[in-house]
Each structure stands twice: as C-alpha cells, then as structure tokens.
Design a protein around this motif. Structure first.
Motif, PDB file in Angstrom:
ATOM      1  N   ALA A   1     -38.678 -26.957 100.938  1.00 17.60           N
ATOM      2  CA  ALA A   1     -37.818 -27.969 100.327  1.00 17.60           C
ATOM      3  C   ALA A   1     -37.817 -29.209 101.208  1.00 17.60           C
ATOM      4  CB  ALA A   1     -36.392 -27.441 100.148  1.00 17.60           C
ATOM      5  N   PRO A   2     -37.521 -30.379 100.656  1.00 18.28           N
ATOM      6  CA  PRO A   2     -37.488 -31.609 101.470  1.00 18.28           C
ATOM      7  C   PRO A   2     -36.405 -31.543 102.542  1.00 18.28           C
ATOM      8  CG  PRO A   2     -37.516 -32.116  99.119  1.00 18.28           C
ATOM      9  CD  PRO A   2     -37.275 -30.656  99.225  1.00 18.28           C
ATOM     10  N   PHE A   3     -36.651 -32.232 103.656  1.00  7.72           N
ATOM     11  CA  PHE A   3     -35.671 -32.288 104.729  1.00  7.72           C
ATOM     12  C   PHE A   3     -34.386 -32.935 104.214  1.00  7.72           C
ATOM     13  CE2 PHE A   3     -33.552 -34.074 108.390  1.00  7.72           C
ATOM     14  CZ  PHE A   3     -33.699 -33.084 109.353  1.00  7.72           C
ATOM     15  N   GLY A   4     -33.252 -32.282 104.485  1.00 10.99           N
ATOM     16  CA  GLY A   4     -31.960 -32.796 104.050  1.00 10.99           C
ATOM     17  C   GLY A   4     -31.527 -32.333 102.679  1.00 10.99           C
ATOM     18  N   ALA A   5     -32.353 -31.490 102.014  1.00 10.09           N
ATOM     19  CA  ALA A   5     -31.960 -30.983 100.704  1.00 10.09           C
ATOM     20  C   ALA A   5     -30.752 -30.055 100.846  1.00 10.09           C
ATOM     21  CB  ALA A   5     -33.123 -30.233 100.056  1.00 10.09           C
ATOM     22  N   PRO A   6     -29.843 -30.033  99.879  1.00 12.15           N
ATOM     23  CA  PRO A   6     -28.641 -29.204 100.004  1.00 12.15           C
ATOM     24  C   PRO A   6     -28.952 -27.712  99.903  1.00 12.15           C
ATOM     25  CG  PRO A   6     -28.708 -30.266  97.855  1.00 12.15           C
ATOM     26  CD  PRO A   6     -29.830 -30.850  98.640  1.00 12.15           C
ATOM     27  N   ILE A   7     -28.239 -26.913 100.696  1.00 17.90           N
ATOM     28  CA  ILE A   7     -28.332 -25.457 100.667  1.00 17.90           C
ATOM     29  C   ILE A   7     -26.990 -24.921 100.183  1.00 17.90           C
ATOM     30  CG2 ILE A   7     -28.710 -23.365 102.030  1.00 17.90           C
ATOM     31  CD1 ILE A   7     -30.293 -25.028 104.012  1.00 17.90           C
ATOM     32  N   VAL A   8     -27.005 -24.035  99.173  1.00 21.24           N
ATOM     33  CA  VAL A   8     -25.780 -23.514  98.581  1.00 21.24           C
ATOM     34  C   VAL A   8     -25.730 -22.005  98.770  1.00 21.24           C
ATOM     35  CG1 VAL A   8     -25.683 -25.385  96.898  1.00 21.24           C
ATOM     36  CG2 VAL A   8     -26.861 -23.259  96.301  1.00 21.24           C
ATOM     37  N   ALA A   9     -24.533 -21.443  98.606  1.00 22.00           N
ATOM     38  CA  ALA A   9     -24.346 -20.002  98.729  1.00 22.00           C
ATOM     39  C   ALA A   9     -25.020 -19.287  97.561  1.00 22.00           C
ATOM     40  CB  ALA A   9     -22.864 -19.676  98.770  1.00 22.00           C
ATOM     41  N   ALA A  10     -25.741 -18.196  97.868  1.00 20.50           N
ATOM     42  CA  ALA A  10     -26.430 -17.447  96.823  1.00 20.50           C
ATOM     43  C   ALA A  10     -25.447 -16.753  95.890  1.00 20.50           C
ATOM     44  CB  ALA A  10     -27.386 -16.435  97.447  1.00 20.50           C
ATOM     45  N   THR A  11     -24.282 -16.354  96.389  1.00 19.31           N
ATOM     46  CA  THR A  11     -23.231 -15.752  95.578  1.00 19.31           C
ATOM     47  C   THR A  11     -21.918 -15.860  96.352  1.00 19.31           C
ATOM     48  OG1 THR A  11     -22.591 -13.782  94.317  1.00 19.31           O
ATOM     49  CG2 THR A  11     -23.546 -13.423  96.496  1.00 19.31           C
ATOM     50  N   ASP A  12     -20.824 -15.424  95.736  1.00 17.58           N
ATOM     51  CA  ASP A  12     -19.521 -15.521  96.378  1.00 17.58           C
ATOM     52  C   ASP A  12     -19.508 -14.712  97.671  1.00 17.58           C
ATOM     53  OD1 ASP A  12     -18.994 -16.899  94.132  1.00 17.58           O
ATOM     54  OD2 ASP A  12     -17.479 -15.549  93.327  1.00 17.58           O
ATOM     55  N   GLY A  13     -18.809 -15.245  98.679  1.00 18.61           N
ATOM     56  CA  GLY A  13     -18.730 -14.519  99.940  1.00 18.61           C
ATOM     57  C   GLY A  13     -17.822 -15.215 100.938  1.00 18.61           C
ATOM     58  N   THR A  14     -17.769 -14.640 102.150  1.00 15.69           N
ATOM     59  CA  THR A  14     -16.952 -15.165 103.233  1.00 15.69           C
ATOM     60  C   THR A  14     -17.852 -15.501 104.410  1.00 15.69           C
ATOM     61  OG1 THR A  14     -15.074 -13.801 102.543  1.00 15.69           O
ATOM     62  CG2 THR A  14     -14.999 -14.716 104.771  1.00 15.69           C
ATOM     63  N   VAL A  15     -17.643 -16.660 105.019  1.00 14.98           N
ATOM     64  CA  VAL A  15     -18.452 -17.109 106.147  1.00 14.98           C
ATOM     65  C   VAL A  15     -18.015 -16.342 107.400  1.00 14.98           C
ATOM     66  CG1 VAL A  15     -19.167 -19.076 107.533  1.00 14.98           C
ATOM     67  CG2 VAL A  15     -18.643 -19.382 105.104  1.00 14.98           C
ATOM     68  N   VAL A  16     -18.945 -15.548 107.982  1.00 14.42           N
ATOM     69  CA  VAL A  16     -18.650 -14.803 109.206  1.00 14.42           C
ATOM     70  C   VAL A  16     -19.254 -15.469 110.430  1.00 14.42           C
ATOM     71  CG1 VAL A  16     -18.399 -12.601 108.019  1.00 14.42           C
ATOM     72  CG2 VAL A  16     -20.665 -13.312 108.828  1.00 14.42           C
ATOM     73  N   PHE A  17     -20.229 -16.360 110.233  1.00 19.15           N
ATOM     74  CA  PHE A  17     -20.813 -17.091 111.357  1.00 19.15           C
ATOM     75  C   PHE A  17     -21.337 -18.426 110.839  1.00 19.15           C
ATOM     76  CE2 PHE A  17     -24.203 -18.475 114.163  1.00 19.15           C
ATOM     77  CZ  PHE A  17     -23.639 -18.302 115.422  1.00 19.15           C
ATOM     78  N   ALA A  18     -21.108 -19.479 111.622  1.00 24.79           N
ATOM     79  CA  ALA A  18     -21.621 -20.805 111.282  1.00 24.79           C
ATOM     80  C   ALA A  18     -21.807 -21.579 112.571  1.00 24.79           C
ATOM     81  CB  ALA A  18     -20.665 -21.537 110.340  1.00 24.79           C
ATOM     82  N   GLY A  19     -23.069 -21.834 112.949  1.00 28.31           N
ATOM     83  CA  GLY A  19     -23.336 -22.557 114.181  1.00 28.31           C
ATOM     84  C   GLY A  19     -24.745 -22.282 114.673  1.00 28.31           C
ATOM     85  N   TRP A  20     -24.976 -22.517 115.972  1.00 23.90           N
ATOM     86  CA  TRP A  20     -26.306 -22.309 116.555  1.00 23.90           C
ATOM     87  C   TRP A  20     -26.501 -20.840 116.890  1.00 23.90           C
ATOM     88  CZ3 TRP A  20     -30.307 -25.603 116.927  1.00 23.90           C
ATOM     89  CH2 TRP A  20     -31.406 -25.204 117.700  1.00 23.90           C
ATOM     90  N   HIS A  21     -27.691 -20.307 116.506  1.00 28.52           N
ATOM     91  CA  HIS A  21     -27.958 -18.882 116.708  1.00 28.52           C
ATOM     92  C   HIS A  21     -29.412 -18.693 117.114  1.00 28.52           C
ATOM     93  CE1 HIS A  21     -28.506 -14.563 115.306  1.00 28.52           C
ATOM     94  NE2 HIS A  21     -27.483 -14.497 116.146  1.00 28.52           N
ATOM     95  N   GLY A  22     -29.707 -19.002 118.391  1.00 29.40           N
ATOM     96  CA  GLY A  22     -31.029 -18.741 118.955  1.00 29.40           C
ATOM     97  C   GLY A  22     -32.166 -19.308 118.140  1.00 29.40           C
ATOM     98  N   GLY A  23     -33.149 -18.420 117.801  1.00 34.48           N
ATOM     99  CA  GLY A  23     -34.309 -18.836 117.045  1.00 34.48           C
ATOM    100  C   GLY A  23     -34.002 -19.264 115.631  1.00 34.48           C
ATOM    101  N   HIS A  24     -32.807 -18.877 115.128  1.00 36.84           N
ATOM    102  CA  HIS A  24     -32.425 -19.313 113.778  1.00 36.84           C
ATOM    103  C   HIS A  24     -31.985 -20.768 113.739  1.00 36.84           C
ATOM    104  CE1 HIS A  24     -31.523 -14.876 112.552  1.00 36.84           C
ATOM    105  NE2 HIS A  24     -32.781 -15.217 112.282  1.00 36.84           N
ATOM    106  N   GLY A  25     -31.721 -21.363 114.898  1.00 40.72           N
ATOM    107  CA  GLY A  25     -31.226 -22.736 114.914  1.00 40.72           C
ATOM    108  C   GLY A  25     -29.826 -22.799 114.328  1.00 40.72           C
ATOM    109  N   ASN A  26     -29.567 -23.826 113.558  1.00 45.15           N
ATOM    110  CA  ASN A  26     -28.299 -23.918 112.833  1.00 45.15           C
ATOM    111  C   ASN A  26     -28.290 -22.853 111.736  1.00 45.15           C
ATOM    112  OD1 ASN A  26     -27.245 -26.080 114.298  1.00 45.15           O
ATOM    113  ND2 ASN A  26     -28.362 -27.570 113.077  1.00 45.15           N
ATOM    114  N   TYR A  27     -27.304 -21.966 111.799  1.00 44.63           N
ATOM    115  CA  TYR A  27     -27.371 -20.730 111.010  1.00 44.63           C
ATOM    116  C   TYR A  27     -26.010 -20.424 110.407  1.00 44.63           C
ATOM    117  CZ  TYR A  27     -28.181 -15.697 110.188  1.00 44.63           C
ATOM    118  OH  TYR A  27     -28.296 -14.453 109.636  1.00 44.63           O
ATOM    119  N   VAL A  28     -26.025 -19.884 109.177  1.00 42.73           N
ATOM    120  CA  VAL A  28     -24.810 -19.459 108.474  1.00 42.73           C
ATOM    121  C   VAL A  28     -25.043 -18.052 107.939  1.00 42.73           C
ATOM    122  CG1 VAL A  28     -23.290 -19.855 106.508  1.00 42.73           C
ATOM    123  CG2 VAL A  28     -24.106 -21.796 107.854  1.00 42.73           C
TER     124      VAL A  28
END
Length: 449
Positions: A374-401
């Motif tokens: 996808a193009p850089f800066g394209a929006p990323i949305v939740a695949a289905t309903d849920g609760t955020v348990v982690f949001a931030g930098w995570h090693g090789g994942h970079g910015n990760y949710v």
C-alpha cells in the motif's frame, strides 16, 4: 647662521634677498631653571604609569603596575550605574464621566462590545440647558461582545444594576449565558423615569438566544417577565452530488461543501478507496446536516454520508456515533458485528501466511503473517472489533499495534509510520488505528509480547 651663546636657546643672523636680519635670543626664566633642576620633576619624568604586566613579573615596577590597574578597575566599578526601575508618578484613575466621554469616541466593532455612534460626548460648542424635555421612551440596540458579560451589556445600554441582574437571572433559567454567541444583537426599550438622575426602567428586551429560540423580557404589572418564542426549523439534510473532474477537493468545494466537511469526506472515502485511483468521470455524493429557520437563516452542520461511484465500483460510507465518538462504516453494514475480518489496508496482498523464501535472509522460513502493499501513509483500520493491548515501538515490528478479539483471537499490525490507537481503547471494525510505513527491521524478529 645660528649659534648658541650659552645663555639662550639660539642667536644669530640670516640673510634674505641680500639683506640680513637679527634673530631674538630666547633665554629661560628662573622658574624654568628651578623645574629643570628639581628632583621631584625628574622623578615624575622617570615614573612609568603604563607598566607591561607581561614582563618582569614579580618586580617592584610590576607590583606598582598591578596596583594601578586594580585601582583603575575599582574606580570604574564604583561608577557602574544601577538597573533599578525608574519610578514615575501614576496617573489618577479616570472618573465615570471621563471614561464615558473617552469611550464614546472609541472605534470598535459592535461584535466586540463597541457602541460607536450610540452616544456622542459633549464638546466645547455644547451649552448646557437649564431644563430639558424628558423623552417618554428610548429605543436602543446593544451587542454582546467577545468575552463580554450579559449584565454588563445591559448596564452599558443604561439599565440599572439591579434590573440588569434580574434580567440575567431570568435569561439564565432558559439558556446558559455562556452559550450566547458574540455578536448577538439585543433590542431594548427604556421607559420614563421619575428623576432625571436615575436610570431609566427597562420596558422590553428581545434577542435570539439560539437558532431555534427567541427570548423576550417584558414589564407586566411592574415586574419583569420572560417569554420564550420558539422558532420553527427544518432539519432536512442537504445532499450534494457532482462529477469529480480534475480534482475531487475543488469539485466538492465548488458544489458548496464546507471546508471541515470536505476534510471529513476525504478521510472517510480513503478508508475504502485510494484517492489516486479515483477517475475524473467518477461522481461524488455527500449528505450534510442542514437547518433552515422559518425566519430565513441557514445553518450547516457536519457530514453524514460520503460516497464515490465510478462505473460498477461504489463506495458508500455512513457516520455512526457511539460513546460520543464518530466512526465511519460502510452504509450496508452500519452497526453490524461481522464474524469475518476485513482487509486492514487498501492495497494488494504481497505475501500470505506460511512458508516462504525470505527476500533478505536468502532461505525459506515460516512467515507468521500477511503482507500488504500500500502507499506510504495509507490508513490502517481494525480488521474486526477488539481491544488495544499494545500500541507503540516493538523491536523488528517497528510501530506496532496488537488487538484482542472475541474468542481469544489476536491481530497485529506492524511497520506503521504512525500509531493512532491507544492501549486499553476499544476499537470497532474499520476504525482507524494507524498509517502505513516502513519502521522496524524485516530481517530481525521482534521480541515476544
């Protein structure tokens, strides 16, 4: 020819043009003789006031120069000026009559509380009369200024302090005084007074408190009464359609969509459709809040529906408000909780779950995820309903949710350029959680959560 005779500076003759002239003899006086023979004068001549402190360090001359330097520095420091503030005599505060005269000459917008033209201060050409006729009533117009007080506006118009407080209490029972917009015009009628030095009594007051409400204050049987006058309003939403043409932004703006609604329209459509992929023959469809009062005023609100139609491709997004937050969902699935997951980003699948040849490491390994292009800066949305348990930098994942879903299912979204979701937040399917990026390392596994 010059010569010295032992008693003076010089004596002699010189010839000019064939003639000769005598020079006067300059003889020293007795005081000059005493000065030349005085030991004090000789000591002063031999005294060196400017001593080189870099040479002959430790000698008597060096210490004398040091003392001289320190003395000069102390003398200069003693003459250093002070930096205390200079006190001036403050002017006496203006009296009420002087303030009224100066305020009448001030120029200010009515929306900011100015009353230019309402009162004109007297000049030297005005002669006071012994007696003036009393007008039975005075009609005035006052305007609420930015950051102004309701009672203060009435007092400036000539209403007494007690009546202004009474009217403010009556109005606050119907509408909070803080909700009155700056620039609201109030029409007042002041009645006859018994004594000319007393303020005039308020007879009537009328103004528009809200888009759908007008308030009137009237004096009935000697007491002030509040009357609420509802204004009928047609809240039918306004639909705006048109062709995209060369620019979606310019087209919807030319069609009459407000700037804030245009921004919301583009954000809603970009969740399902890439802006670059919209052709010039596509048609846009927008529905916004629209209120029209019976008095003719129009008020435009927020965006309710956003749609793009291009051939068989159709995107329709509807606003859904839950827990005070506005979210955008597809019009054919508003409020639904689907059992299947949706694609989290608008793009194409580049690598699926399973064994694959790693492009960086050079051998096959298990790929525990799905990659989307996808193009850089394209929006990323939740695949289905849920609760955020982690949001931030995570090693090789970079910015990760990471999201927790019903049934023990978890989904992770890596390599974002920016994270929007916050830990502990409940998100719905299709809700924005971040933007596409390339953070992290693709050849280094991330640490376990």
């Amino acid at each position: 020819m010059f010569q010295s005779d032992g008693q003076g500076f010089a004596a002699g003759t010189y010839r000019s043009g064939g003639g000769s002239r005598a020079l006067a003899v300059v003889r020293p006086s007795r005081f000059q003789d005493w000065l030349s023979d005085s030991p004090i004068v000789g000591a002063v001549d031999r005294l060196d006031l400017v001593v080189d402190l870099g040479a002959r360090i430790g000698s008597r001359e060096w210490f004398r120069g040091l003392v001289t330097c320190l003395g000069l520095c102390a003398a200069a420091g003693s003459m250093t000026p002070t930096f205390k503030p200079i006190s001036f005599a403050t002017e006496a505060p203006m009296s009420a009559s002087h303030y009224q005269e100066a305020h009448a000459f001030a120029i200010a917008p009515l929306g900011l509380g100015g009353d230019t033209g309402h009162r004109i201060a007297a000049t030297a050409a005005v002669e006071p009369l012994t007696d003036t006729p009393e007008r039975p009533r005075i009609e005035l117009a006052a305007t609420i200024g930015q950051g102004d007080g309701f009672a203060r506006v009435l007092e400036r118009a000539g209403v007494s302090n007690d009546e202004a407080s009474t009217v403010a209490d009556l109005v606050s029972g119907a509408v909070p005084l803080g909700d009155l917009d700056a620039g609201t015009r109030m029409d007042l009628v002041l009645g006859r007074r018994a004594v000319k030095t007393d303020p005039r009594p308020l007879e009537t007051l009328g103004f528009r408190a809200r888009f759908d409400l007008k308030l009137a204050v009237e004096r009935i049987d000697g007491a002030l009464r509040l009357k609420q006058i509802p204004i009928k309003v047609d809240n039918t939403p306004l639909r705006i359609q048109g062709r995209v043409g060369s620019s979606l932004f310019q087209s919807v703006r030319a069609a009459g969509l407000p700037n804030n609604a245009i921004e919301t329209f583009i954000k809603a459509i970009s969740q399902k459709l890439a802006m670059r992929g919209i052709g010039s023959d596509a048609r846009f469809d927008a529905i916004i809040e629209h209120a029209r009062a019976e008095t003719g005023e129009v008020k435009i609100g927020s965006l309710l529906f956003a749609g793009i139609t291009e051939g068989r491709k159709k995107v329709q997004m509807l606003k859904w408000t839950s827990d005070g937050k506005d979210q955008w969902y597809e019009a054919n699935g508003v409020g639904e909780t689907k059992g299947v997951m949706r694609q989290p980003v608008l793009g194409h699948l580049t690598s699926s779950f399973g064994m694959r040849f790693h492009p960086i490491l050079g051998f096959s390994r298990m790929h525990q995820g799905m990659d989307f292009g996808a193009p850089f800066g394209a929006p990323i949305v939740a695949a289905t309903d849920g609760t955020v348990v982690f949001a931030g930098w995570h090693g090789g994942h970079g910015n990760y949710v990471r999201l927790n879903h019903v049934g023990g299912i978890q989904t992770g979204y890596a390599h974002m350029s920016r994270v929007i979701a916050r830990p502990g937040e409940h998100v719905r399917q299709g809700q924005l959680i971040g933007y596409v990026g390339s953070t992290g390392s693709l050849d280094r596994p991330a640490p376990p959560l």
